[in-house]
Design a protein around this motif. Structure first.
Motif, mmCIF file in Angstrom:
data_model
loop_
_atom_site.group_PDB
_atom_site.id
_atom_site.type_symbol
_atom_site.label_atom_id
_atom_site.label_comp_id
_atom_site.label_asym_id
_atom_site.label_seq_id
_atom_site.Cartn_x
_atom_site.Cartn_y
_atom_site.Cartn_z
ATOM 1 N N ILE A 192 -4.474 -14.956 9.935
ATOM 2 C CA ILE A 192 -5.452 -13.987 10.424
ATOM 3 C C ILE A 192 -6.597 -13.877 9.426
ATOM 4 C CG2 ILE A 192 -5.871 -11.576 11.055
ATOM 5 C CD1 ILE A 192 -2.859 -11.340 11.665
ATOM 6 N N SER A 193 -7.817 -14.020 9.916
ATOM 7 C CA SER A 193 -9.013 -13.692 9.151
ATOM 8 C C SER A 193 -9.467 -12.333 9.645
ATOM 9 C CB SER A 193 -10.118 -14.727 9.374
ATOM 10 O OG SER A 193 -9.747 -15.972 8.839
ATOM 11 N N VAL A 194 -9.478 -11.368 8.756
ATOM 12 C CA VAL A 194 -9.774 -9.984 9.142
ATOM 13 C C VAL A 194 -11.268 -9.735 9.190
ATOM 14 C CG1 VAL A 194 -9.526 -7.554 8.474
ATOM 15 C CG2 VAL A 194 -7.603 -9.136 8.206
ATOM 16 N N MET A 195 -11.707 -9.126 10.276
ATOM 17 C CA MET A 195 -13.082 -8.638 10.390
ATOM 18 C C MET A 195 -13.019 -7.131 10.610
ATOM 19 S SD MET A 195 -14.157 -9.937 14.162
ATOM 20 C CE MET A 195 -13.376 -9.312 15.634
ATOM 21 N N LYS B 119 -13.918 0.533 -0.453
ATOM 22 C CA LYS B 119 -13.829 -0.814 0.099
ATOM 23 C C LYS B 119 -12.589 -1.510 -0.447
ATOM 24 C CE LYS B 119 -18.764 -1.372 0.878
ATOM 25 N NZ LYS B 119 -20.005 -2.072 0.551
ATOM 26 N N THR B 120 -12.299 -1.286 -1.708
ATOM 27 C CA THR B 120 -11.117 -1.886 -2.335
ATOM 28 C C THR B 120 -9.845 -1.456 -1.612
ATOM 29 O OG1 THR B 120 -12.167 -2.091 -4.493
ATOM 30 C CG2 THR B 120 -9.773 -1.968 -4.477
ATOM 31 N N GLN B 121 -9.732 -0.187 -1.271
ATOM 32 C CA GLN B 121 -8.542 0.305 -0.568
ATOM 33 C C GLN B 121 -8.406 -0.336 0.815
ATOM 34 O OE1 GLN B 121 -9.766 4.421 -1.308
ATOM 35 N NE2 GLN B 121 -7.682 4.833 -2.031
ATOM 36 N N TYR B 122 -9.518 -0.455 1.542
ATOM 37 C CA TYR B 122 -9.448 -1.033 2.877
ATOM 38 C C TYR B 122 -9.185 -2.532 2.839
ATOM 39 C CZ TYR B 122 -10.844 3.434 4.775
ATOM 40 O OH TYR B 122 -10.870 4.760 5.123
ATOM 41 N N ILE B 123 -9.719 -3.214 1.847
ATOM 42 C CA ILE B 123 -9.424 -4.644 1.702
ATOM 43 C C ILE B 123 -7.934 -4.835 1.432
ATOM 44 C CG2 ILE B 123 -9.768 -6.685 0.250
ATOM 45 C CD1 ILE B 123 -12.717 -5.720 -0.069
ATOM 46 N N GLN B 124 -7.385 -4.031 0.529
ATOM 47 C CA GLN B 124 -5.952 -4.138 0.218
ATOM 48 C C GLN B 124 -5.107 -3.804 1.443
ATOM 49 O OE1 GLN B 124 -4.678 -5.238 -2.902
ATOM 50 N NE2 GLN B 124 -2.991 -5.562 -1.476
ATOM 51 N N TYR B 125 -5.509 -2.784 2.186
ATOM 52 C CA TYR B 125 -4.800 -2.412 3.410
ATOM 53 C C TYR B 125 -4.684 -3.619 4.345
ATOM 54 C CZ TYR B 125 -3.727 -0.205 7.877
ATOM 55 O OH TYR B 125 -3.137 0.118 9.079
ATOM 56 N N ALA B 126 -5.794 -4.300 4.563
ATOM 57 C CA ALA B 126 -5.795 -5.453 5.474
ATOM 58 C C ALA B 126 -4.979 -6.610 4.901
ATOM 59 C CB ALA B 126 -7.229 -5.891 5.753
ATOM 60 N N LEU B 127 -5.131 -6.871 3.614
ATOM 61 C CA LEU B 127 -4.396 -7.983 2.997
ATOM 62 C C LEU B 127 -2.885 -7.777 3.014
ATOM 63 C CD1 LEU B 127 -6.666 -8.784 -0.083
ATOM 64 C CD2 LEU B 127 -6.274 -10.249 1.922
ATOM 65 N N ASP B 128 -2.447 -6.538 3.068
ATOM 66 C CA ASP B 128 -1.017 -6.244 3.071
ATOM 67 C C ASP B 128 -0.361 -6.464 4.431
ATOM 68 O OD1 ASP B 128 -0.920 -5.686 0.389
ATOM 69 O OD2 ASP B 128 -0.995 -3.498 0.640
ATOM 70 N N LYS B 129 -1.150 -6.711 5.455
ATOM 71 C CA LYS B 129 -0.573 -6.945 6.778
ATOM 72 C C LYS B 129 -0.035 -8.375 6.861
ATOM 73 C CE LYS B 129 -1.407 -2.889 8.039
ATOM 74 N NZ LYS B 129 -1.101 -2.370 6.713
#
Length: 194
Positions: free
Chosen positions: A37-40, A62-72
């Motif tokens: 998955i490439s997150v947008m 932004k750091t928190q939201y990037i980490q949130y997505a990467l953890d999926k």
């Protein structure tokens, strides 16, 4: 490419794959099948970074939201929007951020969202019988309100603007987020003094 952020994941009924458990099952299945998955839209078009625009009424970084997505499960990369040098620096700061700065556990204290009532530019309202790009009009409006001058220029160069809306309410009926675009178009037209 897939939209992943907590606003999308936390109970949006008919949107995308459904509620949180359904979306997590999709992420797990993609990972199992070897589909990355490439997150947008990790920041929900910037709304999650602004407490006054966020459905949570709180802003995270932004750091928190990037980490949130990467953890999926299944996520390989996050593709945040970059408008300028500052945006780039903010995103690159992720690589130097501490564990505490990446921690998004505060999301667990936020109320469950039953309906969003904010346009997320999904284009479920399309096609417009008049030919307006409802999603793009909303996106430019939201970006301008967040300080994006380039979006203002883009809006002014649209062939059809919010003031061209004919109030047929086709978009109101089709929106999975229950946004009343008929009222929103009036608001946008007034904002741009049309």
């Amino acid at each position: 490419m897939f939209s992943i952020n907590p606003a999308y994941d936390l109970n949006f009924g008919d949107y995308a794959i459904g509620e949180f458990d359904e979306r997590m099952n999709l992420y797990r299945r993609l990972e199992k099948e070897g589909v990355g998955i490439s997150v947008m839209k990790a920041f929900c078009g910037g709304k999650l970074l602004d407490a006054s625009e966020s459905p949570f009424h709180q802003a995270l970084s932004k750091t928190q939201y990037i980490q949130y997505a990467l953890d999926k499960p299944g996520v390989l990369t996050v593709l945040p929007g970059i408008r300028n040098d500052q945006d780039l620096q903010d995103v690159l700061a992720f690589f130097k951020a501490s564990k505490e700065e990446k921690d998004y556990s505060i999301l667990g204290t936020f109320p469950k969202l039953e309906s969003y009532n904010h346009c997320v530019y999904c284009k479920h309202c399309h096609p417009c019988p008049k030919g307006l790009d409802i999603a793009l009009i909303n996106k430019y409006y939201d970006l301008v309100r967040l300080g994006d001058d380039l979006a203002k220029d883009h809006y002014h160069h649209l062939a059809l603007k919010a003031s061209d809306y004919v109030a047929c309410r086709h978009c109101d009926k089709r929106c999975p987020f229950h946004v009343q675009q008929s009222k929103r178009m009036q608001e946008i037209a007034a904002y741009f003094h049309e």
